[in-house]
Design a protein around this motif. Structure first.
Motif, PDB file in Angstrom:
ATOM      1  N   PRO A  10      19.869   9.841  21.812  1.00 40.11           N
ATOM      2  CA  PRO A  10      19.196   8.933  22.665  1.00 40.11           C
ATOM      3  C   PRO A  10      18.768   9.507  23.792  1.00 40.11           C
ATOM      4  CG  PRO A  10      21.486   9.012  22.695  1.00 40.11           C
ATOM      5  CD  PRO A  10      21.273   9.881  21.756  1.00 40.11           C
ATOM      6  N   ARG A  45      30.077   2.816  24.530  1.00 37.22           N
ATOM      7  CA  ARG A  45      29.446   3.433  23.331  1.00 37.22           C
ATOM      8  C   ARG A  45      27.985   4.711  23.876  1.00 37.22           C
ATOM      9  NH1 ARG A  45      23.668   2.104  21.336  1.00 37.22           N
ATOM     10  NH2 ARG A  45      23.909   0.192  22.590  1.00 37.22           N
ATOM     11  N   ASP A  70      27.594   2.978  27.574  1.00 33.93           N
ATOM     12  CA  ASP A  70      27.098   0.902  27.870  1.00 33.93           C
ATOM     13  C   ASP A  70      28.474   0.470  26.457  1.00 33.93           C
ATOM     14  OD1 ASP A  70      27.184  -1.377  28.077  1.00 33.93           O
ATOM     15  OD2 ASP A  70      24.622  -1.676  26.888  1.00 33.93           O
ATOM     16  N   THR A  87      24.626   5.803  25.296  1.00 34.06           N
ATOM     17  CA  THR A  87      23.097   5.220  24.834  1.00 34.06           C
ATOM     18  C   THR A  87      22.576   6.498  25.836  1.00 34.06           C
ATOM     19  OG1 THR A  87      23.515   4.236  27.128  1.00 34.06           O
ATOM     20  CG2 THR A  87      24.229   2.806  25.428  1.00 34.06           C
ATOM     21  N   GLY A  88      23.067   6.917  25.856  1.00 35.77           N
ATOM     22  CA  GLY A  88      22.064   8.285  26.535  1.00 35.77           C
ATOM     23  C   GLY A  88      21.985   9.830  26.731  1.00 35.77           C
ATOM     24  N   LEU A 136      16.850   4.394  29.929  1.00 35.86           N
ATOM     25  CA  LEU A 136      17.791   3.845  29.588  1.00 35.86           C
ATOM     26  C   LEU A 136      18.845   3.052  29.360  1.00 35.86           C
ATOM     27  CD1 LEU A 136      17.802   7.745  27.665  1.00 35.86           C
ATOM     28  CD2 LEU A 136      16.778   5.702  26.299  1.00 35.86           C
ATOM     29  N   PRO A 137      19.569   2.404  28.773  1.00 35.82           N
ATOM     30  CA  PRO A 137      21.116   1.726  28.389  1.00 35.82           C
ATOM     31  C   PRO A 137      21.853   2.153  29.315  1.00 35.82           C
ATOM     32  CG  PRO A 137      20.174   1.041  26.178  1.00 35.82           C
ATOM     33  CD  PRO A 137      19.612   2.590  27.045  1.00 35.82           C
ATOM     34  N   GLY A 138      22.848   1.876  29.859  1.00 31.95           N
ATOM     35  CA  GLY A 138      24.288   2.313  30.223  1.00 31.95           C
ATOM     36  C   GLY A 138      23.942   3.329  31.768  1.00 31.95           C
TER      37      GLY A 138
END
Length: 282
Positions: free
Chosen positions: A75, A195, A192, A197-198, A96-98
């Motif tokens: 990611p 996990r 996040d 996420t980026g 990105l999320p997180g």
């Protein structure tokens, strides 16, 4: 949090940069606030349509390599706008999320090992550039400088002697077909709810041997979370000792030099200890 940052001339002056982006492109981005972590500065911004992105700077045109990592299942953020502002390349990229992890655990380390696996052979079949230098016998371009270690203390001078000897014996270049992030540690990932996420900050990415990224991660964990080093050590035990020594010497030089020039004495001593322990083991 200490990071193994690639050098920049100054922290990003986000308001000025956004004004210049408007002058250059006619796009008015709104500053939301600074991103957490990092040593060069990055900021959250929003577009006129409400879309949210990240403003940062880069030494290199790293977008294509980040794209290759994303194609391999890592990611990474798409670059949405680039511009030259007063001689500095600035990037507005996908948010990105997180967020950067507040705590580290074995689950995150194992997810980072999975990222490293995905980068194996990503650049195979493409024209090979010159091998990436490790700067063990001569200064790097603004980082991996030798003189700060020579002058700082007897302890750092002895480390420099070992780094230079390793370069003479084991070589001072990295070769391979993998995609190497070159600053792969927990400060450059987003999570996040546990996990990953980026993976961010691809500015130093090169073609070479992905195991250098594992040495970077191992060095970081040695100073920040030594109880979590086991899974990384298991991976590094599988590569030739000659390569491990060269990569560890590179990280020792890079982090101690950076800390001498940018951090306090306690931080320098911490990374000297990590460097020395690793040099003894390798």
């Amino acid at each position: 949090m200490t990071t193994h940052a690639w050098p920049q001339s100054a922290r990003l002056d986000a308001p000025r940069v956004l004004d210049r982006i408007f002058d250059i492109t006619g796009v008015r981005l709104v500053l939301e606030g600074p991103c957490p972590g990092g040593e060069i500065g990055a900021a959250y911004v929003s577009w006129p349509d409400g879309r949210r992105s990240v403003l940062t700077s880069a030494r290199t045109q790293c977008g294509p390599l980040a794209d290759r990592a994303r194609q391999a299942g890592v990611p990474t953020a798409r670059h949405e706008l680039t511009a030259r502002v007063d001689g500095v390349r600035v990037i507005v990229q996908q948010r990105l999320p997180g967020v950067p992890p507040v705590t580290l655990d074995t689950a995150l380390v194992r997810q980072m090992l999975q990222v490293n696996d995905r980068l194996a052979g990503v650049l195979a079949g493409e024209p090979a550039p010159q091998p990436a230098p490790l700067h063990l016998t001569a200064d790097g371009p603004g980082f991996c400088l030798h003189e700060p270690l020579r002058q700082y203390s007897d302890r750092s001078a002895r480390l420099l002697e070992r780094v230079r000897a390793t370069g003479a014996a084991s070589g001072s270049q990295m070769i391979g077909d993998d995609l190497v992030h070159m600053d792969f540690h927990a400060g450059n990932v987003l999570v996040d709810d546990g996990r990953l996420t980026g993976v961010v900050d691809w500015d130093g990415a090169v073609r070479g041997d992905r195991h250098l990224d594992l040495v970077t991660l191992r060095f970081y964990l040695g100073g920040m979370a030594p109880a979590l080093t086991g899974p990384v050590d298991e991976r590094l035990a599988l590569i030739p000792a000659r390569r491990r020594r060269a990569y560890w010497a590179h990280m020792s030089l890079r982090q101690v030099d950076w800390s001498i020039r940018h951090h306090d004495a306690a931080t320098v001593e911490k990374w000297l200890t990590v460097a020395e322990e690793g040099m003894a083991d390798r």
